[in-house]
Design a protein around this motif. Structure first.
Motif, mmCIF file in Angstrom:
data_model
loop_
_atom_site.group_PDB
_atom_site.id
_atom_site.type_symbol
_atom_site.label_atom_id
_atom_site.label_comp_id
_atom_site.label_asym_id
_atom_site.label_seq_id
_atom_site.Cartn_x
_atom_site.Cartn_y
_atom_site.Cartn_z
ATOM 1 N N GLU A 385 -32.399 -7.243 -48.962
ATOM 2 C CA GLU A 385 -33.468 -8.227 -49.029
ATOM 3 C C GLU A 385 -34.610 -7.985 -48.056
ATOM 4 N N SER A 386 -34.256 -7.413 -46.887
ATOM 5 C CA SER A 386 -35.292 -7.238 -45.870
ATOM 6 C C SER A 386 -36.322 -6.180 -46.269
ATOM 7 N N VAL A 387 -36.005 -5.398 -47.296
ATOM 8 C CA VAL A 387 -36.939 -4.345 -47.684
ATOM 9 C C VAL A 387 -37.993 -4.913 -48.639
ATOM 10 N N VAL A 388 -39.228 -4.897 -48.183
ATOM 11 C CA VAL A 388 -40.325 -5.407 -49.007
ATOM 12 C C VAL A 388 -41.302 -4.267 -49.275
ATOM 13 N N PHE A 389 -41.683 -4.132 -50.518
ATOM 14 C CA PHE A 389 -42.620 -3.074 -50.864
ATOM 15 C C PHE A 389 -44.024 -3.639 -50.984
ATOM 16 N N HIS A 390 -44.984 -2.796 -50.672
ATOM 17 C CA HIS A 390 -46.372 -3.201 -50.800
ATOM 18 C C HIS A 390 -46.769 -3.199 -52.276
ATOM 19 N N LYS A 391 -46.478 -2.092 -52.961
ATOM 20 C CA LYS A 391 -46.908 -1.945 -54.354
ATOM 21 C C LYS A 391 -45.950 -0.982 -55.046
#
Ligand code: ADP
Ligand code: MG
Length: 693
Positions: A385-391
């Motif tokens: 969950e902690s991994v967030v992508f920009h695009k």
């Protein structure tokens, strides 16, 4: 609550406790009960003359009590001797009551059912089911075979038989619940009975059905249900596909300058097969709907560069790429390859595994969130969950056979909230026979790389007994003299990684002793990633000659100078897995060999299986043969089959049914679309893996 399929407690006589016990068997609703089929049957339709009993026969008998006694000898037991004029037999009870003793008095008539076995002196039945009857003439055998159901603690056969009967009659009064969604034309074509008949037959088979046919799954009633269930799984995935096809995705425009630059910098020319698959991928990615494509290609067919090419399309269009692999070893190897391939492009390639910790991890997460990193590779840690992508524009999953359907779909969910869904490319080296792909991958379009890069010589495989170990060790010496490298793979049947590692440690020790001039090292799954990495690097740079390994090296490892592989106890592994392992050699210009060193004696099937591997280097052919010889479990890998939960179908028993799935499924889509939803509901309601449906 679904009024079409109410909970079991709707039936009279099912209280809280019984409901709880049923729940342990996964039975919550009336339909669950209906589809809880007997796992075997008992024949109480005929009374067997006692004189004709033999040890091992399970039979219904009828006789008159001669005497009943408590025997103190050994474990205290109640013995009741009965006879029917053709012979006599003892019924033995270790648990009994005084009233039971009293009821079994001489001249009483009994019907008893159990398996006859040799006791202290003669044939006996231990704890038979029995009933007292008034006279022999009143002995009433059952009119149909007796179902025996899978149970759980506290639940008896009698209880479950009763509740199933109730469920059946409930359905009789509420006909719509068992609406038959299989079109009559299909039933007729395959000779299948209708739904209600099929269910009746399986719970209460009449005299026309043989116990053998029920047991081995050849009765049409069982085939029909198994077929319907397999079809439901297939239809469900096809619906996932149809639904996903309408999502919006970023279209990647053609970018000839970049792709030309990429291709011209490669050390080799793409094969025709690679080019064809790339063209299929490019066409998908130009659409503004998500690509969902599976690339199948034998080990060494060059899938990685196809993945890199696809990644290039995404980053050129300004999107990020996530590449997921099953092991850290492979993540690191891809990382190095990609760093080299993308050196001439303005993009940052990063690595994220379970080992990326502290500051380094923060930096990686930051680079993904702000978009400064274009390509990230990693293990499943990538999708926490902690991994967030920009695009995020493209997800690539390599060696998909090591993951399951669950993970694939979970990944897709990760991007649910985005207005533009990422494209997906899934790669696998396990060639899956067409029929199985139908079940497992029908949410994907399939491309096949059916050609190996030129110059590869086939791997010469031989099958030899472990008694010739000394010869094999000798051969390693000669091989190393020629400046070549080798693998020695230790396998164990247990899933236990610890045991595997211990075995490999022992073998490495022995080999070091007997090969003093050879540089031997060990690699296994329990080593620290940094240690593994160090060993792999040393092996790659030819500072080591022989790598003793567990099956961790199954995927991805690429050292072209290593052209000899010894696999110990190959009889323990599935053919597809052996083929994968063997794919670690035969990657360079020189000759390559694989020695399958088995433990004698070898069973006939095992000999046949190893023979297939010796005679063929074609992964698809090997998978087809393995499917015929051992069933789908081995072909797909336990990880995958374990995740496909069927109520009735059994892939080992019902593999032949898969043949017709595609055709029938097409027919549903064109002629009976209204039946698709209810069939999927019936078999997969509540199956969380398909939550998108
Ligand atoms: P796999 O399909 O098993 O993942 P890889 O992508 O690891 O195979 O490729 C195996 C090896 O073949 C690698 O060393 C790769 O660089 C090389 N390779 C890939 N494509 C070609 C090609 N067209 N010509 C020559 N070598 C190639
Ligand atoms: Mg690969």
């Amino acid at each position: 609550m679904n009024p079409q399929n109410p909970p079991v407690t709707t039936l009279t006589g099912i209280g809280f406790q019984t409901a709880n016990r049923l729940e342990k068997l996964g039975i919550r609703t009336i339909l669950d009960l209906i589809f809880h089929l007997p796992h075997r049957y008992e024949d109480r339709t005929r009374i067997c003359p006692i004189g004709s009993l033999a040890a091992g026969m399970t039979a219904l008998i009828c006789g008159k009590v001669e005497f009943t006694d408590i025997l103190p000898r050994g474990r205290k037991s109640l013995i009741c001797r009965i006879s029917d004029g053709t012979g006599s037999i003892s019924l033995r009870f270790f648990h009994f009551t005084a009233s039971q003793h009293h009821a079994l008095k001489p001249d009483t008539w009994l019907m008893a059912f159990a398996e006859a076995r040799y006791g202290f002196s003669d044939l006996e039945m231990v704890h038979p089911e029995y009933t007292v009857i008034a006279h022999r003439d009143l002995a009433m055998p059952d009119s149909c075979l007796t179902p025996v159901y899978p149970l759980t603690e506290g639940l008896t056969q009698n209880t479950i038989r009763k509740v199933v009967k109730q469920a059946l009659s409930w359905c009789g009064q509420n006909g719509s619940m068992l609406t038959d969604w299989m079109p009559p034309s299909i039933l007729q074509h395959y000779g299948y009975p209708n739904l209600i008949e099929a269910i009746q037959t399986l719970h209460a088979p009449d005299e026309s059905v043989s116990i053998e046919a029920l047991q081995n799954g050849s009765v049409p009633a069982l085939k029909r249900l198994a077929f319907e269930e397999l079809l439901a799984h297939h239809l469900t995935l096809r619906r996932v596909k149809a639904k996903a096809k309408v999502w919006q995705a970023p279209a990647f425009p053609e970018s000839k300058q970049e792709t030309d630059h990429f291709l011209s910098a490669l050390a080799f020319k793409l094969t025709d097969a690679q080019r064809r698959v790339i063209a299929e991928i490019e066409a998908d990615c130009r659409e503004n709907h998500p690509m969902m494509r599976l690339v199948q290609g034998d080990v060494g067919s060059g899938k990685t560069v196809v993945a890199a090419y696809t990644a290039l399309l995404a980053i050129t269009a300004g999107y990020q790429v996530a590449l997921m692999v099953p092991t850290e070893l492979l993540a690191e190897q891809h990382y190095r390859n990609f760093c080299a391939w993308f050196a001439g492009f303005q993009t940052q390639v990063i690595l994220l595994t379970g080992q990326t910790k502290g500051k380094a991890r923060e930096a990686v997460l930051q680079a993904l969130a702000d978009g400064s990193a274009g390509i990230v590779m990693g293990t499943h840690a990538l999708f926490q969950e902690s991994v967030v992508f920009h695009k995020l524009g493209l997800i690539i999953i390599d060696e998909q056979h090591r993951f399951g359907v669950h993970q694939r779909l979970a990944l897709r969910e990760k991007a649910q909230h985005l207005s533009l869904r990422p494209h997906q490319l899934v790669m696998t080296a396990t060639p899956i026979p067409r029929t199985l792909a139908m079940l497992q991958y029908s949410d994907l379009d399939i491309s096949i790389i059916d050609e190996l890069p030129p110059g590869r010589k086939p791997i010469v495989t031989s099958v030899i007994p472990a008694e010739r170990r000394a010869d094999v060790i000798n051969r390693i010496n000669h091989w190393v003299d020629k400046k070549r490298q080798a693998y020695w793979v230790c396998t164990l049947i247990e899933e236990s990684e610890t045991l595997q590692c211990q075995a490999a440690e022992k073998t490495a020790g022995l080999l070091m002793q007997s090969l003093p001039d050879v540089r031997v090292a060990l690699i296994h799954g329990r080593m620290k990633p940094s240690e593994k990495e160090a060993v792999m690097q040393a092996f790659k740079q030819h500072q080591l000659d022989l790598l003793v390994a567990t099956t961790v090296i199954e995927v991805g490892v690429d050292v072209p100078n290593a052209g000899l592989m010894i696999i110990e106890n190959p009889e323990r592994l599935g053919l597809s897995q052996l083929h994968q392992l063997r794919g670690r050699v035969g990657r360079g210009e020189g000759d390559s060999y694989c020695l399958l060193m088995y433990q004698s004696p070898l069973s006939d099937t095992a000999r046949q299986r190893l023979g297939i591997l010796r005679d063929s280097n074609d992964g698809f052919l090997i998978a087809e043969k393995d499917l015929q010889l051992r069933g789908p479990g081995d072909v797909m890998g336990t990880r995958q089959t374990g995740q496909m939960q069927f109520k009735i179908a059994d892939l080992a028993r019902d593999a032949a049914l898969l043949e017709a799935i595609q055709q029938v499924s097409d027919c549903f889509f064109t002629e009976h679309p209204h039946a698709i939803q209810p069939i999927c509901e019936r078999w997969l309601a509540g199956a969380s893996i398909y939550s998108e449906v």
